[in-house]
Design a protein around this motif. Structure first.
Motif, short mmCIF file in Angstrom:
data_model
loop_
_atom_site.label_atom_id
_atom_site.label_comp_id
_atom_site.label_asym_id
_atom_site.label_seq_id
_atom_site.Cartn_x
_atom_site.Cartn_y
_atom_site.Cartn_z
N ILE A 31 0.84 -1.20 0.00
CA ILE A 31 0.00 0.00 0.00
C ILE A 31 0.87 1.24 0.00
CG2 ILE A 31 -1.67 1.33 1.37
CD1 ILE A 31 -1.94 -2.11 2.13
N GLN A 32 0.63 2.07 -0.99
CA GLN A 32 1.37 3.32 -1.11
C GLN A 32 0.44 4.42 -0.62
OE1 GLN A 32 4.14 3.12 -3.83
NE2 GLN A 32 4.97 4.87 -2.75
N MET A 33 0.86 5.17 0.41
CA MET A 33 -0.02 6.23 0.92
C MET A 33 0.59 7.59 0.64
SD MET A 33 -1.62 5.33 4.58
CE MET A 33 -2.01 3.65 4.97
N VAL A 34 -0.29 8.53 0.26
CA VAL A 34 0.13 9.91 0.08
C VAL A 34 0.24 10.53 1.48
CG1 VAL A 34 -0.51 12.15 -0.85
CG2 VAL A 34 -1.02 10.07 -2.15
N GLY A 35 1.47 10.84 1.91
CA GLY A 35 1.66 11.42 3.24
C GLY A 35 1.77 12.93 3.17
N LEU A 36 1.66 13.58 4.33
CA LEU A 36 1.81 15.04 4.39
C LEU A 36 3.00 15.37 5.28
CD1 LEU A 36 -1.95 16.02 4.89
CD2 LEU A 36 -0.60 16.30 2.79
N ASP A 37 3.47 16.61 5.16
CA ASP A 37 4.65 17.08 5.88
C ASP A 37 4.37 17.19 7.38
OD1 ASP A 37 6.84 18.36 6.88
OD2 ASP A 37 6.82 20.02 5.44
N PRO A 38 5.07 16.45 8.23
CA PRO A 38 4.80 16.50 9.68
C PRO A 38 5.11 17.87 10.29
CG PRO A 38 6.81 15.25 9.23
CD PRO A 38 6.17 15.50 7.90
N GLU A 39 5.93 18.68 9.59
CA GLU A 39 6.25 20.02 10.11
C GLU A 39 5.00 20.91 10.13
OE1 GLU A 39 9.19 21.20 11.28
OE2 GLU A 39 9.94 19.13 11.09
N GLU A 40 4.02 20.56 9.30
CA GLU A 40 2.79 21.36 9.25
C GLU A 40 1.83 21.02 10.39
OE1 GLU A 40 0.74 21.17 5.52
OE2 GLU A 40 2.61 21.42 4.39
N TYR A 41 2.11 19.90 11.09
CA TYR A 41 1.18 19.44 12.11
C TYR A 41 1.27 20.33 13.35
CZ TYR A 41 -1.97 16.08 14.16
OH TYR A 41 -3.09 15.49 14.70
N PRO A 42 0.12 20.75 13.92
CA PRO A 42 0.17 21.65 15.08
C PRO A 42 0.87 20.99 16.27
CG PRO A 42 -2.09 20.87 14.69
CD PRO A 42 -1.27 20.44 13.53
N VAL A 43 1.55 21.81 17.06
CA VAL A 43 2.26 21.31 18.24
C VAL A 43 1.25 21.15 19.38
CG1 VAL A 43 4.07 21.87 19.90
CG2 VAL A 43 4.35 22.47 17.48
N LEU A 44 1.32 20.05 20.09
CA LEU A 44 0.40 19.85 21.21
C LEU A 44 0.75 20.82 22.34
CD1 LEU A 44 -0.26 16.04 21.60
CD2 LEU A 44 -1.39 17.74 20.20
N PRO A 45 -0.27 21.21 23.13
CA PRO A 45 -0.02 22.14 24.22
C PRO A 45 0.97 21.53 25.21
CG PRO A 45 -2.18 21.11 24.47
CD PRO A 45 -1.67 20.75 23.11
N SER A 46 1.88 22.35 25.74
CA SER A 46 2.74 21.83 26.81
C SER A 46 2.05 22.17 28.12
CB SER A 46 4.13 22.45 26.73
OG SER A 46 4.05 23.82 27.02
N ILE A 47 1.96 21.20 28.99
CA ILE A 47 1.15 21.36 30.20
C ILE A 47 2.05 21.28 31.42
CG2 ILE A 47 -0.51 20.10 31.63
CD1 ILE A 47 -2.31 19.88 29.35
N GLU A 48 1.95 22.29 32.29
CA GLU A 48 2.69 22.30 33.56
C GLU A 48 2.05 21.26 34.47
OE1 GLU A 48 5.08 24.48 34.99
OE2 GLU A 48 5.52 25.31 32.99
N GLU A 49 2.83 20.32 34.94
CA GLU A 49 2.24 19.26 35.76
C GLU A 49 2.18 19.69 37.23
OE1 GLU A 49 2.85 15.29 34.86
OE2 GLU A 49 2.72 15.67 32.71
N GLU A 50 1.43 20.76 37.51
CA GLU A 50 1.33 21.23 38.89
C GLU A 50 0.18 20.55 39.64
OE1 GLU A 50 1.11 25.46 38.79
OE2 GLU A 50 3.25 25.69 38.37
N GLN A 51 -0.98 20.58 39.01
CA GLN A 51 -2.14 19.98 39.67
C GLN A 51 -2.37 18.58 39.10
OE1 GLN A 51 -5.32 22.38 41.15
NE2 GLN A 51 -4.96 23.89 39.57
N VAL A 52 -1.84 17.57 39.74
CA VAL A 52 -1.94 16.19 39.25
C VAL A 52 -2.64 15.34 40.30
CG1 VAL A 52 -0.65 14.22 38.34
CG2 VAL A 52 0.31 16.52 38.16
N PHE A 53 -3.56 14.50 39.87
CA PHE A 53 -4.15 13.51 40.79
C PHE A 53 -4.57 12.29 39.99
CE2 PHE A 53 -8.68 14.20 39.82
CZ PHE A 53 -8.61 15.40 39.14
N SER A 54 -4.89 11.20 40.71
CA SER A 54 -5.23 9.94 40.05
C SER A 54 -6.64 9.51 40.43
CB SER A 54 -4.26 8.84 40.49
OG SER A 54 -2.97 9.13 40.00
N VAL A 55 -7.36 8.95 39.46
CA VAL A 55 -8.70 8.43 39.73
C VAL A 55 -8.77 7.03 39.13
CG1 VAL A 55 -11.19 8.74 39.36
CG2 VAL A 55 -9.70 10.74 39.59
N ASN A 56 -9.42 6.11 39.84
CA ASN A 56 -9.65 4.77 39.31
C ASN A 56 -10.51 4.87 38.04
OD1 ASN A 56 -11.60 2.45 39.05
ND2 ASN A 56 -10.08 1.57 40.44
#
Lengths: 380, 380
Positions: free
Chosen positions: A113-138
């Motif tokens: 399978i040959q797929m037409v790919g796109l330039d990854p540089e065009e992909y938006p950057v995910l938000p960087s998140i400050e890990e200050e308020q962290v908690f866990s839930v089941n």
């Protein structure tokens, strides 16, 4: 970019991230899934700007080698086709090689399978998140809390804040609230968390909550939750699920919840559900879903609905407990069924403060859930 | 009319007859199910004028009493509500009583349902059918024959005759043919029947055939078939299924089926299906569903499709048998998948008489089925 990877593991990761793909996106790069290959493993990313999901496939797990990387690299592949074709490949081993112009070649068994790919540089950057308020839930608890609240969100986009579920954390209690102005659902739970940690007015879109619920596995997985300024990040195994926080202030709903009742009933949940369901069948034909409930002198209650074209349903139900005044009230049976389907208790408490005041539902087993529906004002 | 009846048996009969209810009917009485109660049992009837279904519930079967009749009578009850409420009644025993003005009261456990009934005198009389041409077919065979042909009917109402399946009976062979001018499906079977009995140009709507297929139980039930002038009657256990015969003359399709081939292939059905399915995924995005098949010098065949936006799928397939000329042909992959899904054989025969001529599919195990699709005329 050149690697070989196991089909099942790749498929699972693609299924997870593809939940973030919107078929209505107008941004071409977001119709694709970003593939990042390093010697540590493969990261897939998909986003519709509201939700972004990232899934990491490690080089190996306890049992086997999953990925063999010959050359690292990145590419964006067309999501819909990628999702469907991987499932249907004829062999467990898939070779992937990026060629000129982001053209990407997949080989599996006899299929190429040959797929037409796109330039990854065009992909938006995910938000960087400050890990200050962290908690866990089941994870199981989180899924139950979502199920018991999300159905009550508003679908009306004119008040966007009500299309989300309100999250509050205070004194170690996590609480969800949803309302569409005709009904309200809330569910709280004590969680293991530093009691200093608190937040309020975090509102997450109902659609996002539903997608999150589908990604949490059924095993007793812990979900790590990071709350930042305008984003929440959920970490589930190898999956990162980013969600935007809705703008605006959630209305104060505490005042509409009555503290005392004029009439209190405890009923068998299953019997009540079935009786309401039968009455609903008829009420639905009238488009209003109006069903009536009235207390009888013999200590039972009567559920009824009617339609001029079809007829009338009437049903007597035994009451487990009955305190207070006689009552006659009409309501939207669809709303009541929505509550009865998620409440998860053998007996249910119903509290009333009059024919024009909210109906309150509580589990008799779990004091942490509260549901409310407004009655219909009818003249008969 | 007053009786008591068991819920499961009543429900099964209602489910069967309700297949004849059309949600788009403009005749009010046909939105109802007619209920006729005698001391022999209960007969339910539903109709959309094309199809009429009648189901009889006897007073008792081998195991138990099903109906207790106190007073015979007839009424027409609102179909949609009747269908849904019966399933949800809280007890096995249902009491039914007709009161004034065809008002009908149902009682089951604590539930009481009042239905607005209609006058049974207004209900159309079912066609009376002369039982001259009668024969029997095994229900499983009939379902297979329907499945292998009905998908090829036309959905275009401008040629109504092609929206049906053609039935022919001659020399003890029953044959079904369906075509939409782009493809053709036929399936024949020898049945135990007086060889004097014959008919041709009996055309039954594809929709009817599908509903019939759903009513035939999975056990080895025999279906009795009565062919009359403009109606066919199917008798299955306690169910009578009446269908109108479509007006018009079915086109002669025998001439388009080639007798000899320039290229013949025998392929593994499962492997071919999977390869076509992968190529279809891509071709679907181009709306045309075009997939190409070409023979290779090494004795294999190549399946391929391409999309300018997404890429290209190419696959080599081994051939079990290969006779004749080299070949390069393009076709609608959806049509080929439709054939491959119903053909039910491990190996499949494909016959070609050139790139512009029909492609023929035959089971290598059952000579009684033949499928045909026309190729695409493409320049590349």
């Amino acid at each position: 970019m050149k690697l070989s990877i196991l089909k099942n593991e790749l498929n699972e990761a693609i299924q997870n991230v593809s939940r973030a793909i919107s078929s209505r996106t107008t941004i071409p790069i977001l119709t694709g899934i970003k593939v990042d290959v390093t010697f540590q493993g493969v990261t897939l990313t998909a986003s519709d700007t509201d939700i972004s999901i990232q899934s990491f496939i490690p080089i190996e797990d306890d049992r086997q080698t999953i990925v063999q990387v010959e050359r690292p690299g990145s590419v964006v592949l067309p999501a819909k086709f990628f999702v469907e074709i991987i499932k249907k490949l004829p062999s467990q081993h898939i070779e992937i090689e990026m060629q000129d112009q982001f053209q990407t070649l997949l080989r599996a068994g006899s299929a190429e399978i040959q797929m037409v790919g796109l330039d990854p540089e065009e992909y938006p950057v995910l938000p960087s998140i400050e890990e200050e308020q962290v908690f866990s839930v089941n994870g199981d608890l989180l899924k139950t809390m979502i199920k018991q609240t999300v159905f009550a969100i508003s679908t009306n986009e004119t008040t966007p804040i009500l299309t989300g579920v309100l999250w509050n954390l205070q004194d170690g209690e996590l609480k969800f609230v949803a309302t569409d102005r005709h009904r309200l659902a809330s569910r709280a739970a004590h969680i293991e968390v530093d009691t200093e940690l608190r937040f309020h007015n975090i509102v997450i879109s109902g659609k996002t909550m539903n997608e999150l619920s589908k990604i949490i596995p059924d095993q007793n997985t812990m979900v790590d939750i990071v709350v930042a300024d305008n984003q929440v990040l959920f970490k589930i195994d190898h999956v990162l699920f980013y969600s935007r926080i809705l703008d605006g202030t959630y209305p104060d709903t505490s005042r509409i919840i009555p503290n005392q009742y004029k009439t209190e009933l405890v009923l068998d949940t299953k019997k009540l559900t079935e009786a309401i369901d039968r009455a609903y069948l008829l009420s639905r034909e009238e488009k209003t879903n109006i069903v009536r409930l009235q207390t009888k002198e013999d200590g039972t209650i009567e559920i009824s609905s009617s339609s001029t074209e079809l007829g009338r349903v009437t049903e007597q139900l035994e009451v487990k407990q009955f305190n207070g005044e006689a009552l006659r009230i009409a309501f939207n049976s669809k709303y009541m069924l929505d509550v009865l389907k998620v409440i998860e208790c053998e007996h249910i408490f119903l509290g009333f403060t009059g024919a024009m005041s909210p109906i309150i539902f509580k589990s008799t087993e779990n004091v942490n859930s509260l549901h409310l529906i407004l009655p219909y004002r009818t003249t008969t």
